[in-house]
Scaffold this motif. Structure first.
Motif, mmCIF file in Angstrom:
data_model
loop_
_atom_site.group_PDB
_atom_site.id
_atom_site.type_symbol
_atom_site.label_atom_id
_atom_site.label_comp_id
_atom_site.label_asym_id
_atom_site.label_seq_id
_atom_site.Cartn_x
_atom_site.Cartn_y
_atom_site.Cartn_z
ATOM 1 N N MET A 219 18.081 36.041 33.769
ATOM 2 C CA MET A 219 17.802 35.129 32.508
ATOM 3 C C MET A 219 17.063 35.285 31.796
ATOM 4 N N SER A 220 17.595 35.097 30.637
ATOM 5 C CA SER A 220 16.893 35.039 29.575
ATOM 6 C C SER A 220 15.460 34.112 29.442
ATOM 7 N N GLN A 221 13.978 34.753 29.219
ATOM 8 C CA GLN A 221 13.368 33.672 29.298
ATOM 9 C C GLN A 221 12.311 33.944 28.185
ATOM 10 N N PRO A 222 11.440 33.377 27.826
ATOM 11 C CA PRO A 222 11.176 32.488 27.833
ATOM 12 C C PRO A 222 12.078 31.084 28.410
ATOM 13 N N PHE A 223 12.498 30.357 29.194
ATOM 14 C CA PHE A 223 14.084 29.556 29.141
ATOM 15 C C PHE A 223 14.064 28.444 28.306
ATOM 16 N N ASN B 194 7.685 27.745 31.849
ATOM 17 C CA ASN B 194 7.661 29.037 30.788
ATOM 18 C C ASN B 194 9.105 28.769 30.638
ATOM 19 N N SER B 195 8.964 27.607 29.072
ATOM 20 C CA SER B 195 10.359 27.103 28.469
ATOM 21 C C SER B 195 9.852 26.547 27.262
ATOM 22 N N ARG B 196 11.234 26.850 25.867
ATOM 23 C CA ARG B 196 10.305 26.382 25.008
ATOM 24 C C ARG B 196 10.448 24.628 24.087
ATOM 25 N N ASN B 197 11.379 24.520 25.536
ATOM 26 C CA ASN B 197 11.754 23.213 24.917
ATOM 27 C C ASN B 197 11.709 22.261 26.760
ATOM 28 N N ILE B 198 10.232 21.218 26.774
ATOM 29 C CA ILE B 198 10.840 20.880 27.829
ATOM 30 C C ILE B 198 10.861 19.119 27.729
#
Length: 230
Positions: free
Chosen positions: A123-127, A184-188
């Motif tokens: 998957m594209s990461q950061p999510f 590891n996510s751009r928006n939580i």
């Protein structure tokens, strides 16, 4: 701690605004990086959101969707988050999205961790976006305070993206993203409805350790947007 609270008068108003925000985030991911990634959670709370997203115009064939956690049950089982997502989100216009499995044919979640990690690595990461829920015990994903594995799941230096979990206060063995994988996510986003859940969250932030209320581990380490309605 960086918790931003967006409150809505009704769950429907929350769903409308949340769907718009997520579509905007995913469109940006697609435009900027060619693909976008979305991590969702199970339960009743996100069902209306899933259904609205499924009807929304988007280049869904460029979106990867996975789960923050899954019960180690067969697809089709009433407790399967995979079934819930496939039946409510990966439908209609969103049927073109690529769903990334956490559950495999392994007999035990411990045996399935490596396969799940390999799937996530595609998957594209950061999510681009992570949607978390929270239980009344303060667990999020399947990082349960009652489990022997909670500290392993919260370990920021483990190098693992998934962990097998056996809660003692809930049925079924689970597989869960670890805390570093979730972060590891751009928006939580934390998606909650009802006064009781909001109070659990506030009490956890004020009075609990991360092992006692794992949701605090997320809020303590990254900007989180609480999407809440009564």
């Amino acid at each position: 701690m960086a918790l931003t609270t967006l409150s809505f008068e009704t769950p429907d108003a929350l769903t409308d605004a949340f769907a718009q925000d997520l579509v905007s985030i995913l469109k940006t991911g697609i435009k900027t990086r060619g693909r976008a990634s979305l991590i969702v959670s199970g339960g009743r709370t996100p069902l209306a959101l899933f259904k609205q997203l499924s009807e929304t115009e988007l280049e869904w064939d460029k979106v990867d969707v996975t789960l923050a956690d899954e019960r180690w049950v067969e697809e089709g089982h009433e407790a399967s988050n995979t079934s819930l997502v496939k039946n409510n989100l990966i439908q209609n216009k969103a049927a073109a999205a690529r769903f990334i499995e956490l559950k495999s044919d392994a007999d035990d979640a411990n045996e399935g961790v490596n396969a799940a990690e390999s799937n996530l690595a595609s998957m594209s990461q950061p999510f681009d976006a992570l949607i978390l829920g929270m239980g009344e015990d303060g667990h999020t994903a399947s990082l349960f305070p009652c489990s022997e594995q909670v500290l392993d799941g919260l370990d920021m230096s483990s190098g693992r993206t998934c962990i097998a979990v056996q809660p003692t206060t809930a049925p079924h063995q689970r597989i869960s993203l670890t805390l570093p994988a979730l972060l590891n996510s751009r928006n939580i986003f934390l998606h909650l409805t009802g006064e009781k859940k909001k109070q659990v969250l506030l009490d956890a932030i004020d009075n609990a350790t991360e092992a006692q209320k794992p949701i605090t581990a997320v809020v303590n380490r990254a900007p989180v947007t609480l999407m809440w309605a009564p």
